[in-house]
Structures are given as C-alpha cells and as structure tokens.
Scaffold this motif. Structure first.
Motif, short mmCIF file in Angstrom:
data_model
loop_
_atom_site.label_atom_id
_atom_site.label_comp_id
_atom_site.label_asym_id
_atom_site.label_seq_id
_atom_site.Cartn_x
_atom_site.Cartn_y
_atom_site.Cartn_z
N TYR A 219 0.82 -1.21 0.00
CA TYR A 219 0.00 0.00 0.00
C TYR A 219 0.85 1.26 0.00
N GLU B 152 3.91 1.79 -1.12
CA GLU B 152 4.53 2.01 -2.42
C GLU B 152 3.49 2.49 -3.44
N GLU B 153 2.33 1.85 -3.45
CA GLU B 153 1.27 2.25 -4.38
C GLU B 153 0.78 3.66 -4.09
N ARG B 154 0.64 4.00 -2.81
CA ARG B 154 0.17 5.33 -2.42
C ARG B 154 1.17 6.40 -2.87
N ASN B 155 2.45 6.14 -2.67
CA ASN B 155 3.48 7.10 -3.10
C ASN B 155 3.42 7.29 -4.62
N LYS B 156 3.20 6.21 -5.34
CA LYS B 156 3.09 6.30 -6.79
C LYS B 156 1.89 7.16 -7.18
N TRP B 157 0.73 6.92 -6.54
CA TRP B 157 -0.48 7.69 -6.85
C TRP B 157 -0.26 9.16 -6.53
N LEU B 158 0.33 9.43 -5.37
CA LEU B 158 0.53 10.82 -4.98
C LEU B 158 1.49 11.54 -5.92
N SER B 159 2.57 10.87 -6.30
CA SER B 159 3.52 11.53 -7.19
C SER B 159 2.90 11.76 -8.56
N GLU B 160 2.11 10.82 -9.05
CA GLU B 160 1.43 11.03 -10.33
C GLU B 160 0.47 12.21 -10.24
N ASN B 161 -0.27 12.29 -9.17
CA ASN B 161 -1.22 13.37 -9.01
C ASN B 161 -0.51 14.72 -8.89
N GLU C 232 0.66 15.82 -12.27
CA GLU C 232 -0.46 16.31 -13.07
C GLU C 232 -0.87 17.72 -12.63
#
Length: 73
Positions: free
Chosen positions: A41, A43-52, A55
């Motif tokens: 979770y 690692e996935e959360r960090n990925k989502w946050l960095s993508e957002n 953007e």
C-alpha cells in the motif's frame, strides 16, 4: 483424555460460533477485519501521490502559460 482438534475442525467450529452469535452479515464483516489485502500500500500510495502531483504541476504551468499569452508584456 482430551482429543486434539485439527485446524480445520477449529476453523469450522469458529465460523459456526460467529454465525450463531453475530448472524451472517456481521460474521462476514468481522472476518473482513482480518483480511490484510495484497500488495504494498505504501509504495502504491506514493506512486499515486507523485502522479497526481505531477499532473497538478503540469496544469499550473499550463495555466500560467495561458495567462502570459493572454497578457503580453
């Protein structure tokens, strides 16, 4: 002499006790509390946050460029 129950027997008796005490819906809700899910979770959360964030940054830059082109110096 006391009979040692198998893990399967303990599992079945436990489910039966939960069903009898809580009913089917709350039994399922109770069991879901112990589901740890899968994946990483954090690692996935960090990925989502960095993508957002990327953007959002791109949108800010685009808005600034649009504003500058509407108001030339």
């Amino acid at each position: 002499m006391m009979k040692v129950k198998t893990l399967h027997e303990i599992h079945v008796e436990g489910i039966q006790a939960l069903y009898k005490t809580l009913g089917p819906v709350d039994m399922i809700r109770f069991l879901q509390m112990f589901d740890h899910g899968k994946g990483d979770y954090t690692e996935e959360r960090n990925k989502w946050l960095s993508e957002n964030l990327e953007e959002i940054y791109a949108e800010i830059v685009e808005m600034q460029e649009d504003t500058e082109s509407d108001n030339p110096p």
